[in-house]
Motif scaffolding. Sequence first.
Motif, short mmCIF file in Angstrom:
data_model
loop_
_atom_site.label_atom_id
_atom_site.label_comp_id
_atom_site.label_asym_id
_atom_site.label_seq_id
_atom_site.Cartn_x
_atom_site.Cartn_y
_atom_site.Cartn_z
N ARG A 1 -9.63 42.62 -29.80
CA ARG A 1 -8.52 41.86 -30.38
C ARG A 1 -8.98 40.47 -30.86
O ARG A 1 -8.70 40.06 -31.98
N GLU A 2 -9.72 39.76 -30.01
CA GLU A 2 -10.16 38.40 -30.35
C GLU A 2 -11.12 38.38 -31.54
O GLU A 2 -11.03 37.50 -32.40
N LEU A 3 -12.05 39.33 -31.59
CA LEU A 3 -12.99 39.37 -32.72
C LEU A 3 -12.24 39.62 -34.03
O LEU A 3 -12.60 39.05 -35.07
N LYS A 4 -11.20 40.45 -33.98
CA LYS A 4 -10.40 40.72 -35.18
C LYS A 4 -9.62 39.46 -35.59
O LYS A 4 -9.60 39.08 -36.76
N GLU A 5 -8.99 38.79 -34.59
CA GLU A 5 -8.19 37.59 -34.87
C GLU A 5 -9.03 36.41 -35.33
O GLU A 5 -8.63 35.67 -36.22
N GLU A 6 -10.20 36.22 -34.73
CA GLU A 6 -11.02 35.05 -35.01
C GLU A 6 -12.00 35.24 -36.16
O GLU A 6 -12.26 34.31 -36.91
N CYS A 7 -12.60 36.45 -36.24
CA CYS A 7 -13.72 36.65 -37.17
C CYS A 7 -13.51 37.78 -38.16
O CYS A 7 -14.39 38.07 -38.97
N ASP A 8 -12.37 38.49 -38.08
CA ASP A 8 -12.04 39.58 -39.00
C ASP A 8 -13.05 40.73 -38.95
O ASP A 8 -13.35 41.35 -39.96
N ILE A 9 -13.60 40.97 -37.75
CA ILE A 9 -14.45 42.15 -37.59
C ILE A 9 -13.85 43.06 -36.52
O ILE A 9 -13.15 42.59 -35.61
N SER A 10 -14.14 44.34 -36.64
CA SER A 10 -13.66 45.33 -35.67
C SER A 10 -14.85 45.91 -34.92
O SER A 10 -15.68 46.62 -35.51
N ALA A 11 -14.94 45.58 -33.63
CA ALA A 11 -16.04 46.09 -32.81
C ALA A 11 -15.89 47.59 -32.63
O ALA A 11 -14.82 48.08 -32.30
N THR A 12 -16.98 48.32 -32.86
CA THR A 12 -16.95 49.78 -32.69
C THR A 12 -17.88 50.24 -31.57
O THR A 12 -17.77 51.36 -31.11
N GLN A 13 -18.80 49.39 -31.16
CA GLN A 13 -19.68 49.72 -30.04
C GLN A 13 -20.03 48.45 -29.28
O GLN A 13 -20.46 47.46 -29.87
N MET A 14 -19.81 48.49 -27.94
CA MET A 14 -20.14 47.34 -27.10
C MET A 14 -20.54 47.80 -25.73
O MET A 14 -20.18 48.91 -25.31
N GLN A 15 -21.32 46.96 -25.06
CA GLN A 15 -21.73 47.27 -23.68
C GLN A 15 -21.80 45.96 -22.90
O GLN A 15 -22.10 44.91 -23.45
N PRO A 16 -21.50 46.03 -21.58
CA PRO A 16 -21.52 44.81 -20.77
C PRO A 16 -22.90 44.17 -20.74
O PRO A 16 -23.92 44.86 -20.69
N LEU A 17 -22.93 42.84 -20.76
CA LEU A 17 -24.18 42.09 -20.65
C LEU A 17 -24.22 41.32 -19.33
O LEU A 17 -25.14 41.49 -18.53
N ILE A 18 -23.22 40.45 -19.09
CA ILE A 18 -23.24 39.62 -17.88
C ILE A 18 -21.83 39.06 -17.64
O ILE A 18 -21.08 38.85 -18.59
N LEU A 19 -21.51 38.86 -16.37
CA LEU A 19 -20.27 38.18 -15.99
C LEU A 19 -20.65 36.85 -15.36
O LEU A 19 -21.45 36.81 -14.42
N ILE A 20 -20.13 35.77 -15.91
CA ILE A 20 -20.48 34.42 -15.46
C ILE A 20 -19.25 33.70 -14.95
O ILE A 20 -18.20 33.74 -15.60
N GLU A 21 -19.39 33.05 -13.80
CA GLU A 21 -18.35 32.16 -13.27
C GLU A 21 -18.91 30.75 -13.39
O GLU A 21 -20.01 30.47 -12.92
N HIS A 22 -18.17 29.86 -14.06
CA HIS A 22 -18.66 28.49 -14.23
C HIS A 22 -17.52 27.50 -14.01
O HIS A 22 -16.41 27.71 -14.47
N ASP A 23 -17.84 26.42 -13.30
CA ASP A 23 -16.86 25.38 -13.00
C ASP A 23 -17.24 24.11 -13.76
O ASP A 23 -18.28 23.51 -13.51
N TYR A 24 -16.39 23.72 -14.73
CA TYR A 24 -16.61 22.50 -15.49
C TYR A 24 -16.03 21.26 -14.79
O TYR A 24 -16.13 20.17 -15.30
N GLY A 25 -15.37 21.47 -13.66
CA GLY A 25 -14.71 20.37 -12.98
C GLY A 25 -13.24 20.31 -13.34
O GLY A 25 -12.38 20.35 -12.48
N ASP A 26 -12.95 20.26 -14.65
CA ASP A 26 -11.55 20.25 -15.10
C ASP A 26 -11.04 21.65 -15.41
O ASP A 26 -9.85 21.86 -15.64
N LYS A 27 -11.94 22.62 -15.43
CA LYS A 27 -11.57 23.99 -15.78
C LYS A 27 -12.64 24.93 -15.23
O LYS A 27 -13.82 24.64 -15.30
N LYS A 28 -12.18 26.08 -14.70
CA LYS A 28 -13.10 27.13 -14.26
C LYS A 28 -12.97 28.28 -15.25
O LYS A 28 -11.87 28.68 -15.62
#
Length: 134
Positions: free
Chosen positions: A53-80
């Motif tokens: 959905r986001e790739l279509k809304e932001e960049c006008d492309i439709s993903a047809t193949q994807m695979q997981p790469l990494i899950l990251i948790e990061h704390d910026y202090g004002d936002k996680k």
Amino acid sequence: MSVKQVKVAVGVVVKAGQILLARRNLQQHQGGKWEFPGGKIEAGESTPAALTRELKEECDISATQMQPLILIEHDYGDKKVSLDTYIVSEFTGQAKGLEGQTIQWTDFNRLAEFDFPDANVAILKALEAYLVNE
């Protein structure tokens, strides 16, 4: 004060050895920095569905193949942030910045020249390992 927590679907879009980058609008958190496109995961939405959905809304492309790469948790202090990152290896359409953001394709070996949010450092390392094994 509670810190805002955001779950984000991130797409490392790869085409012919190049990677799609988007520049965050200045009024956004981490504004002016470069990132891999994507956006917030809505309640009840899977990461692949959110990313598609986001790739279509932001960049006008439709993903047809994807695979997981990494899950990251990061704390910026004002936002996680929780960045659920996928490699998008196939898509249809021509990428363009539909939300006024600058986008560009770049070679992997030039990624160090771009200013990324701190949370993206782990994505860059995971991407390097992924590409070495390709």
